[in-house]
Design a protein around this motif. Structure first.
Motif, PDB file in Angstrom:
ATOM      1  N   MET A   1      31.668  45.190  39.066  1.00 20.37           N
ATOM      2  CA  MET A   1      32.926  45.317  39.748  1.00 20.37           C
ATOM      3  C   MET A   1      33.987  44.513  39.017  1.00 20.37           C
ATOM      4  O   MET A   1      33.664  43.627  38.239  1.00 20.37           O
ATOM      5  N   GLN A   2      35.228  44.828  39.284  1.00 16.46           N
ATOM      6  CA  GLN A   2      36.330  44.036  38.758  1.00 16.46           C
ATOM      7  C   GLN A   2      36.425  42.743  39.575  1.00 16.46           C
ATOM      8  O   GLN A   2      36.314  42.780  40.794  1.00 16.46           O
ATOM      9  N   HIS A   3      36.616  41.631  38.921  1.00 19.78           N
ATOM     10  CA  HIS A   3      36.666  40.330  39.577  1.00 19.78           C
ATOM     11  C   HIS A   3      37.952  40.178  40.402  1.00 19.78           C
ATOM     12  O   HIS A   3      37.968  39.464  41.401  1.00 19.78           O
ATOM     13  N   THR A   4      39.019  40.856  39.962  1.00 20.40           N
ATOM     14  CA  THR A   4      40.302  40.787  40.656  1.00 20.40           C
ATOM     15  C   THR A   4      40.783  42.192  41.016  1.00 20.40           C
ATOM     16  O   THR A   4      40.358  43.177  40.423  1.00 20.40           O
ATOM     17  N   ASN A   5      41.701  42.260  41.974  1.00 22.96           N
ATOM     18  CA  ASN A   5      42.279  43.545  42.357  1.00 22.96           C
ATOM     19  C   ASN A   5      43.417  43.892  41.390  1.00 22.96           C
ATOM     20  O   ASN A   5      43.748  43.091  40.507  1.00 22.96           O
ATOM     21  N   PRO A   6      44.034  45.065  41.520  1.00 22.60           N
ATOM     22  CA  PRO A   6      45.105  45.448  40.592  1.00 22.60           C
ATOM     23  C   PRO A   6      46.293  44.469  40.559  1.00 22.60           C
ATOM     24  O   PRO A   6      47.023  44.411  39.576  1.00 22.60           O
ATOM     25  N   LYS A   7      46.472  43.683  41.606  1.00 24.47           N
ATOM     26  CA  LYS A   7      47.543  42.683  41.633  1.00 24.47           C
ATOM     27  C   LYS A   7      47.123  41.373  40.967  1.00 24.47           C
ATOM     28  O   LYS A   7      47.903  40.430  40.900  1.00 24.47           O
ATOM     29  N   GLY A   8      45.877  41.290  40.508  1.00 27.08           N
ATOM     30  CA  GLY A   8      45.378  40.074  39.879  1.00 27.08           C
ATOM     31  C   GLY A   8      44.818  39.061  40.856  1.00 27.08           C
ATOM     32  O   GLY A   8      44.501  37.938  40.478  1.00 27.08           O
ATOM     33  N   GLU A   9      44.660  39.456  42.120  1.00 26.42           N
ATOM     34  CA  GLU A   9      44.132  38.554  43.149  1.00 26.42           C
ATOM     35  C   GLU A   9      42.610  38.615  43.170  1.00 26.42           C
ATOM     36  O   GLU A   9      42.018  39.681  43.007  1.00 26.42           O
ATOM     37  N   SER A  10      42.000  37.479  43.408  1.00 22.09           N
ATOM     38  CA  SER A  10      40.549  37.380  43.430  1.00 22.09           C
ATOM     39  C   SER A  10      39.933  38.272  44.501  1.00 22.09           C
ATOM     40  O   SER A  10      40.439  38.379  45.608  1.00 22.09           O
ATOM     41  N   LYS A  11      38.803  38.899  44.147  1.00 24.49           N
ATOM     42  CA  LYS A  11      38.005  39.626  45.139  1.00 24.49           C
ATOM     43  C   LYS A  11      36.895  38.739  45.699  1.00 24.49           C
ATOM     44  O   LYS A  11      36.259  39.095  46.678  1.00 24.49           O
ATOM     45  N   LEU A  12      36.661  37.599  45.059  1.00 22.42           N
ATOM     46  CA  LEU A  12      35.658  36.650  45.536  1.00 22.42           C
ATOM     47  C   LEU A  12      36.377  35.629  46.409  1.00 22.42           C
ATOM     48  O   LEU A  12      36.985  34.683  45.912  1.00 22.42           O
ATOM     49  N   LEU A  33      33.706  39.393  34.778  1.00 26.88           N
ATOM     50  CA  LEU A  33      33.788  38.032  34.245  1.00 26.88           C
ATOM     51  C   LEU A  33      32.444  37.319  34.196  1.00 26.88           C
ATOM     52  O   LEU A  33      32.264  36.392  33.404  1.00 26.88           O
ATOM     53  N   GLY A  34      31.502  37.701  35.059  1.00 32.20           N
ATOM     54  CA  GLY A  34      30.230  36.999  35.062  1.00 32.20           C
ATOM     55  C   GLY A  34      29.294  37.448  36.160  1.00 32.20           C
ATOM     56  O   GLY A  34      29.545  38.424  36.860  1.00 32.20           O
ATOM     57  N   VAL A  35      28.217  36.686  36.304  1.00 34.39           N
ATOM     58  CA  VAL A  35      27.198  36.937  37.318  1.00 34.39           C
ATOM     59  C   VAL A  35      27.179  35.726  38.252  1.00 34.39           C
ATOM     60  O   VAL A  35      27.144  34.573  37.788  1.00 34.39           O
ATOM     61  N   PHE A  36      27.178  36.005  39.570  1.00 37.99           N
ATOM     62  CA  PHE A  36      27.301  34.956  40.570  1.00 37.99           C
ATOM     63  C   PHE A  36      26.241  35.117  41.645  1.00 37.99           C
ATOM     64  O   PHE A  36      26.094  36.197  42.207  1.00 37.99           O
TER      65      PHE A  36
END
Length: 76
Positions: A1-12, A33-36
């Motif tokens: 998945m993308q780590h951020t939304n289209p606005k650049g805001e975190s999804k985590l 960006l990585g594995v969490f």
């Protein structure tokens, strides 16, 4: 998945803001960006993507984040 939304805001995020259908079902997240790992204390970065810095991951993660002592770069 993308780590951020289209606005650049975190999804985590610190807490889920969407309706929950299965509490506690997700144990691991793989983003661009990585594995969490997901723990009761928040997200634990266990691997980071090539070309990504830990500072970048920290700046793009809104939820509580710790870096594993043995964190390593992902192998592709």
């Amino acid at each position: 998945m993308q780590h951020t939304n289209p606005k650049g805001e975190s999804k985590l995020l610190p807490a889920c803001t969407l309706p929950l259908t299965g509490v506690g079902c997700v144990k691991k997240i793989v983003s661009d960006l990585g594995v969490f790992d997901i723990t009761p204390d928040g997200f634990v970065c266990i691997e980071y993507a090539p070309g990504v810095t830990l500072d970048e991951i920290k700046s793009k993660t809104a939820g509580r984040l710790t870096i594993a002592a043995d964190v390593k770069e992902m192998t592709l």
